[in-house]
Design a protein around this motif. Structure first.
Motif, PDB file in Angstrom:
ATOM      1  N   TYR A 149       0.902  -1.416   0.090  1.00 31.23           N
ATOM      2  CA  TYR A 149      -0.064  -0.131  -0.026  1.00 31.23           C
ATOM      3  C   TYR A 149       0.639   1.172  -0.228  1.00 31.23           C
ATOM      4  O   TYR A 149       2.274   1.176  -0.235  1.00 31.23           O
ATOM      5  CB  TYR A 149      -1.059  -0.198   1.255  1.00 31.23           C
ATOM      6  CG  TYR A 149      -1.919   0.741   1.205  1.00 31.23           C
ATOM      7  CD1 TYR A 149      -2.949   0.871   0.312  1.00 31.23           C
ATOM      8  CD2 TYR A 149      -2.121   1.804   2.304  1.00 31.23           C
ATOM      9  CE1 TYR A 149      -3.827   1.704   0.386  1.00 31.23           C
ATOM     10  CE2 TYR A 149      -3.415   2.400   2.518  1.00 31.23           C
ATOM     11  CZ  TYR A 149      -4.154   2.707   1.449  1.00 31.23           C
ATOM     12  OH  TYR A 149      -5.228   3.530   1.488  1.00 31.23           O
ATOM     13  N   ARG A 171      -6.431   9.681 -11.155  1.00 35.46           N
ATOM     14  CA  ARG A 171      -5.790  10.615  -9.921  1.00 35.46           C
ATOM     15  C   ARG A 171      -5.190   9.482  -9.017  1.00 35.46           C
ATOM     16  O   ARG A 171      -5.768   9.274  -7.800  1.00 35.46           O
ATOM     17  CB  ARG A 171      -6.579  11.508  -9.000  1.00 35.46           C
ATOM     18  CG  ARG A 171      -6.271  12.422  -8.145  1.00 35.46           C
ATOM     19  CD  ARG A 171      -5.597  12.197  -7.027  1.00 35.46           C
ATOM     20  NE  ARG A 171      -6.686  11.863  -6.021  1.00 35.46           N
ATOM     21  CZ  ARG A 171      -6.604  10.884  -5.065  1.00 35.46           C
ATOM     22  NH1 ARG A 171      -5.977  10.034  -5.138  1.00 35.46           N
ATOM     23  NH2 ARG A 171      -7.573  10.920  -4.265  1.00 35.46           N
ATOM     24  N   LEU A 179      -3.327   8.316  -5.944  1.00 39.42           N
ATOM     25  CA  LEU A 179      -2.578   8.961  -4.932  1.00 39.42           C
ATOM     26  C   LEU A 179      -2.490  10.596  -5.138  1.00 39.42           C
ATOM     27  O   LEU A 179      -3.227  10.942  -5.947  1.00 39.42           O
ATOM     28  CB  LEU A 179      -1.327   8.173  -4.404  1.00 39.42           C
ATOM     29  CG  LEU A 179      -1.142   6.662  -4.080  1.00 39.42           C
ATOM     30  CD1 LEU A 179       0.063   5.934  -3.867  1.00 39.42           C
ATOM     31  CD2 LEU A 179      -2.290   6.481  -3.019  1.00 39.42           C
ATOM     32  N   LYS A 228      -5.863  -2.284  -2.156  1.00 42.18           N
ATOM     33  CA  LYS A 228      -7.111  -1.857  -1.181  1.00 42.18           C
ATOM     34  C   LYS A 228      -7.807  -2.974  -0.696  1.00 42.18           C
ATOM     35  O   LYS A 228      -8.206  -3.444   0.359  1.00 42.18           O
ATOM     36  CB  LYS A 228      -7.978  -0.933  -2.114  1.00 42.18           C
ATOM     37  CG  LYS A 228      -7.631   0.383  -2.041  1.00 42.18           C
ATOM     38  CD  LYS A 228      -7.864   1.478  -0.952  1.00 42.18           C
ATOM     39  CE  LYS A 228      -7.187   2.694  -1.333  1.00 42.18           C
ATOM     40  NZ  LYS A 228      -7.176   3.704  -0.136  1.00 42.18           N
ATOM     41  N   GLU A 263     -12.500   4.493  -6.422  1.00 35.18           N
ATOM     42  CA  GLU A 263     -11.328   4.933  -5.741  1.00 35.18           C
ATOM     43  C   GLU A 263     -10.429   5.525  -7.178  1.00 35.18           C
ATOM     44  O   GLU A 263     -10.412   5.362  -7.862  1.00 35.18           O
ATOM     45  CB  GLU A 263     -10.630   3.648  -5.550  1.00 35.18           C
ATOM     46  CG  GLU A 263      -9.216   3.699  -5.047  1.00 35.18           C
ATOM     47  CD  GLU A 263      -9.344   4.392  -3.551  1.00 35.18           C
ATOM     48  OE1 GLU A 263     -10.326   3.687  -2.725  1.00 35.18           O
ATOM     49  OE2 GLU A 263      -8.555   5.201  -3.028  1.00 35.18           O
ATOM     50  N   ASP A 264      -9.790   6.643  -6.441  1.00 34.57           N
ATOM     51  CA  ASP A 264      -8.872   7.612  -7.138  1.00 34.57           C
ATOM     52  C   ASP A 264      -9.499   7.993  -8.573  1.00 34.57           C
ATOM     53  O   ASP A 264      -8.665   7.767  -9.610  1.00 34.57           O
ATOM     54  CB  ASP A 264      -7.486   6.975  -7.517  1.00 34.57           C
ATOM     55  CG  ASP A 264      -6.847   6.793  -5.814  1.00 34.57           C
ATOM     56  OD1 ASP A 264      -7.306   7.087  -5.081  1.00 34.57           O
ATOM     57  OD2 ASP A 264      -5.830   6.130  -5.824  1.00 34.57           O
ATOM     58  N   ASP A 269     -14.214   6.113  -1.802  1.00 31.42           N
ATOM     59  CA  ASP A 269     -13.185   5.989  -0.926  1.00 31.42           C
ATOM     60  C   ASP A 269     -12.618   7.416  -0.314  1.00 31.42           C
ATOM     61  O   ASP A 269     -12.462   7.734   0.808  1.00 31.42           O
ATOM     62  CB  ASP A 269     -12.327   4.908  -1.105  1.00 31.42           C
ATOM     63  CG  ASP A 269     -11.246   4.560   0.002  1.00 31.42           C
ATOM     64  OD1 ASP A 269     -11.690   4.551   1.348  1.00 31.42           O
ATOM     65  OD2 ASP A 269      -9.813   4.374  -0.317  1.00 31.42           O
ATOM     66  N   ASP A 270     -12.039   8.049  -1.376  1.00 30.22           N
ATOM     67  CA  ASP A 270     -11.451   9.214  -1.183  1.00 30.22           C
ATOM     68  C   ASP A 270     -12.073  10.236  -0.401  1.00 30.22           C
ATOM     69  O   ASP A 270     -11.428  10.993   0.253  1.00 30.22           O
ATOM     70  CB  ASP A 270     -10.744   9.846  -2.290  1.00 30.22           C
ATOM     71  CG  ASP A 270      -9.796   8.637  -3.039  1.00 30.22           C
ATOM     72  OD1 ASP A 270      -8.907   8.296  -2.513  1.00 30.22           O
ATOM     73  OD2 ASP A 270     -10.340   8.002  -4.146  1.00 30.22           O
ATOM     74  N   ASN A 286      -0.541  11.561  -0.037  1.00 25.07           N
ATOM     75  CA  ASN A 286       0.044  10.318  -0.412  1.00 25.07           C
ATOM     76  C   ASN A 286       0.838  10.298  -1.687  1.00 25.07           C
ATOM     77  O   ASN A 286       0.304  11.172  -2.598  1.00 25.07           O
ATOM     78  CB  ASN A 286      -0.772   9.082  -0.309  1.00 25.07           C
ATOM     79  CG  ASN A 286      -1.222   8.855   1.077  1.00 25.07           C
ATOM     80  OD1 ASN A 286      -0.676   9.002   2.085  1.00 25.07           O
ATOM     81  ND2 ASN A 286      -2.675   8.654   0.989  1.00 25.07           N
ATOM     82  N   ASN A 332      -5.132   7.269   7.613  1.00 30.16           N
ATOM     83  CA  ASN A 332      -5.347   7.080   6.218  1.00 30.16           C
ATOM     84  C   ASN A 332      -6.642   6.234   6.076  1.00 30.16           C
ATOM     85  O   ASN A 332      -7.324   5.284   7.057  1.00 30.16           O
ATOM     86  CB  ASN A 332      -4.300   5.833   5.568  1.00 30.16           C
ATOM     87  CG  ASN A 332      -4.346   5.686   4.343  1.00 30.16           C
ATOM     88  OD1 ASN A 332      -4.927   4.878   3.558  1.00 30.16           O
ATOM     89  ND2 ASN A 332      -3.191   5.957   3.601  1.00 30.16           N
ATOM     90  N   ASN A 333      -7.524   6.134   4.994  1.00 34.67           N
ATOM     91  CA  ASN A 333      -8.718   5.360   4.845  1.00 34.67           C
ATOM     92  C   ASN A 333      -8.419   4.051   4.996  1.00 34.67           C
ATOM     93  O   ASN A 333      -9.388   3.387   5.107  1.00 34.67           O
ATOM     94  CB  ASN A 333      -9.514   5.877   3.682  1.00 34.67           C
ATOM     95  CG  ASN A 333      -8.546   5.947   2.493  1.00 34.67           C
ATOM     96  OD1 ASN A 333      -7.817   4.880   2.084  1.00 34.67           O
ATOM     97  ND2 ASN A 333      -8.753   6.788   1.385  1.00 34.67           N
TER      98      ASN A 333
HETATM   99  C1  LIG Z   1      -5.192   6.561   0.511  1.00 40.83           C
HETATM  100  C2  LIG Z   1      -5.945   7.004  -0.652  1.00 40.83           C
HETATM  101  O1  LIG Z   1      -6.878   6.381  -0.926  1.00 40.83           O
HETATM  102  C3  LIG Z   1      -5.294   7.930  -1.426  1.00 40.83           C
HETATM  103  O2  LIG Z   1      -4.212   8.577  -1.317  1.00 40.83           O
HETATM  104  O3  LIG Z   1      -6.110   8.282  -2.375  1.00 40.83           O
END
Ligand SMILES: CC(=O)C(=O)O
Ligand SMILES: NC(=O)C1=CN([C@@H]2O[C@H](COP(=O)(O)OP(=O)(O)OC[C@H]3O[C@@H](n4cnc5c(N)ncnc54)[C@H](OP(=O)(O)O)[C@@H]3O)[C@@H](O)[C@H]2O)C=CC1
Ligand SMILES: [Mg+2]
Length: 592
Positions: free
Chosen positions: A134, A187, A189, A205, A276-277, A299-300, A443, A487-488
């Motif tokens: 991770y 996107r 991190l 994840k 996610e992202d 999640d973000d 991150n 952190n999530n």
């Molecule tokens: C931790 C996370 O989900 C991020 O940095 O996008």
């Protein structure tokens, strides 16, 4: 050891709808695989097909009886070994590797070869290996995905699959899917658009879902939506594995995701889908579009909101106060993207639950993007950002220009820009605030708004520190100042466990409030005194259990649960029972 959950000043249940008559609704579902004490897998595979399946293989651990039943006698070494012995051999080999990316590759191969051994390895060495699978190392693995790729995992839905996504979804060989993590790689991190290389994020994840939340690894599915990339290097790299055209945008992008959502929810109707992202504004637009239609969350935006709110609430406790003190905080947030807005909205929800109006809550925030303050005259803001606009202050002013006027008590960094929390800012905040919250959340580590050492030095040790990527504790003036990882990864595994165990049909915003309050209550007074606001990552399973129980109970109270503990069990027992353990399954061969 975890502290018992404290009674919170204003129970979250008070902001939820009252429970209906639930008994009549109970649908005791048929015993499934997890319902058996011993995990059983029924398969029609035999021989080499078993040895080539990472979910079935036991390597040298097959017993003599299994070798005969499964047609693999002579295909594996003769003396049966335990999973424990295999684990020790494998860990010795892993320890010989010093380069973090090489460790990542070793673990990646292990996952593709033997999942049970892989998950045991991560669970037993969580604090050591989470930074490999991770953040931060997973970031480098995404950047180099096309250079280190050896074996496929998960699914890709690309622009070439438009009009045929149901047929593609049908190709996944397992019908039971509990959790899907999906990204479009736009996107990753704080590293930007990495296209199909983003696949390592859903994989990482989901490893955390399994290891930290006890989700069954046979029932997880990582997915990339390959809508192209705008990363010029990838567009020109002959080794790149994704579609080499610019990203779909606007209506074309939305039509693509709509088709995927329809195909995937038809194929896997029980799955919780974690987005996610995705970059802004798509991340928020997709959340708003689907949140009331399917069991999904971002999640973000949302689970980062939950863990950051937990960090803020725990900071109130570390100062000797209560959750209600959040109404007196002043937040300076660098970053107004999906996570910045998501985190601040989640904190606003909590302030409102503590008795303030929404307007009063927004007035506690000063939000900045790369053009400066979201303030007067800024006509370039999205609706989600406009609510944080400070109409009384000229837009575009820098944090340095406003610091003395605003006197923040909590610094939130979600900017993707390293070093923005500088000496001037940190030392000033520590001059008037007892234990300011210093939260550089970007991150991977290279994007962190400050390091733990810098934060401790510039505040002279007067702080609560929580960062997105991990930092070691800091020795300062004869004391050890503890660090925390905000952190999530601390929040989504438990949320997923609760949603899956209750088969919730939606993921309401209350989920993230419940999660935050549970986690913020876990620190003991002794921990809080050293700056530790929640348990270490090696307690993640215990944290997830507490979060999962409260999320499942919330789903029951809100009438969105469709599965309940069997007779004689309560939610705690049911969730514990559901949590997958890294043990080899009993394999039964049947002609299906
Ligand atoms: C931790 C996370 O989900 C991020 O940095 O996008
Ligand atoms: N700890 C955790 O659990 C999580 C951490 N994150 C991290 O948060 C970071 C941001 O993610 P996300 O919000 O999704 O990304 P976005 O790209 O959506 O947002 C980044 C934001 O930072 C702003 N920004 C850029 N430069 C500066 C600057 N110099 N000063 C102030 N703001 C600036 C951008 O402004 P503009 O639009 O004007 O360029 C934008 O508003 C990432 O590094 C990500 O890894 C994300 C999720 C979870
Ligand atoms: Mg993310």
């Amino acid at each position: 050891m975890l502290a018992p959950i404290q009674t919170i000043a204003r129970p979250v249940s008070s902001i939820l709808p009252a429970a209906g008559t639930l008994a009549a609704k109970r649908t005791f579902f048929a015993p499934s695989e997890v319902y058996n004490k011993k995990q059983v897998i029924i398969t029609k595979k035999t021989g080499l097909d078993i040895l080539n399946d990472p979910k079935l293989i036991k390597g040298s651990a097959f017993t003599a009886d299994e070798k005969d039943r499964l047609g693999i006698r002579g295909l594996v070494p003769p003396r049966p070994q335990s999973l424990e012995a295999q684990y020790k051999r494998c860990k010795t080999n892993l320890d010989k590797i010093s380069d973090p990316l090489e460790k990542f590759i070793f673990l990646n191969h292990l996952q593709n070869r033997n999942e049970t051994l892989y998950y045991k390895m991560i669970i037993e060495n969580f604090v050591e290996l989470a930074p490999i699978i991770y953040t931060p190392v997973v970031g480098e693995a995404c950047q180099k995905f096309h250079k280190i790729f050896t074996q496929t995992r998960g699914m890709y839905f690309s622009t070439a699959d438009r009009g045929q996504m149901s047929a593609v979804a049908a190709n996944w060989p397992y019908d039971d899917v509990d959790v899907i993590v999906v990204t479009d790689g736009s996107r990753i991190l704080g590293l930007g658009d990495l296209g199909a290389g983003g696949m390592q994020i859903p994989i990482g994840k989901l490893t955390l879902y399994v290891c930290g939340g006890g989700i069954n690894p046979r029932n997880v599915l990582p997915i990339v939506l390959d809508v192209g990339t705008n990363n010029k290097e990838l567009l020109n790299d002959p080794l790149y594995l994704g579609m080499q055209h610019p990203r779909l945008q606007g209506e074309e992008f939305h039509a693509f995701v709509d088709e995927w959502v329809s195909a995937i929810t038809d194929r896997f109707p029980k799955a919780v889908i974690q987005f996610e992202d995705f970059m802004m504004p798509n991340a928020l637009d997709l959340l708003l579009k689907y949140k009331d239609q399917i069991c999904m969350f971002n999640d973000d935006i949302q689970s980062t909101g939950a863990i950051t709110l937990a960090s803020v609430l725990a900071t109130m406790r570390a100062r000797g106060g209560s959750f209600a003190d959040i109404k007196k905080e002043t937040f300076l947030c660098l970053g107004a993207g999906s996570s910045g807005v998501g985190v601040c909205e989640t904190i606003v929800d909590c302030i409102v639950a503590e008795g303030a109006t929404r307007e009063e809550a927004y007035a506690q925030f000063y939000m900045f993007d790369h053009k400066g303050l979201l303030g007067k005259g800024r006509d370039d803001l999205l609706p989600s950002q406009q609510v944080f606009m400070r109409k009384e202050i000229e837009g575009g002013k820098t944090p340095a220009e406003l610091l003395k006027k605003i006197k923040p008590t909590c610094l939130l960094g979600l900017s993707t820009c390293p070093k923005l929390f500088n000496k001037e800012m940190l030392s000033f905040v520590a001059s008037y605030c007892e234990k300011p919250g210093i939260f550089p959340l970007s991150n991977p580590t290279s994007r962190s708004e400050c390091t733990a050492e810098e934060a401790v030095e510039f505040t002279d040790g007067n702080l609560i520190f929580a960062s997105g990527s991990p930092f070691d504790p800091v020795e300062w003036k004869g004391k050890t100042i503890q660090t925390n990882q905000c952190n999530n990864s601390y929040s989504f595994p438990g949320i997923g466990l609760g949603l899956v165990s209750s088969r919730a049909t939606r993921v309401p915003f209350e989920t993230f409030q419940v999660c935050a309050r549970v986690i913020a209550s876990l620190g003991t007074p002794e921990m809080l005194a050293t700056g530790k606001i929640f348990p270490d990552l090696d307690n993640l399973r215990a944290v997830s259990l507490e979060v999962g129980i409260e999320v499942a109970k919330m789903a029951e109270r809100m009438n969105i649960a469709t599965q309940f503990p069997p007779k004689g069990m309560d939610w705690r027992e049911w969730l514990k029972h559901n949590m997958w353990q890294p043990e080899y399954p009993h394999i039964v061969v049947k002609n299906l």
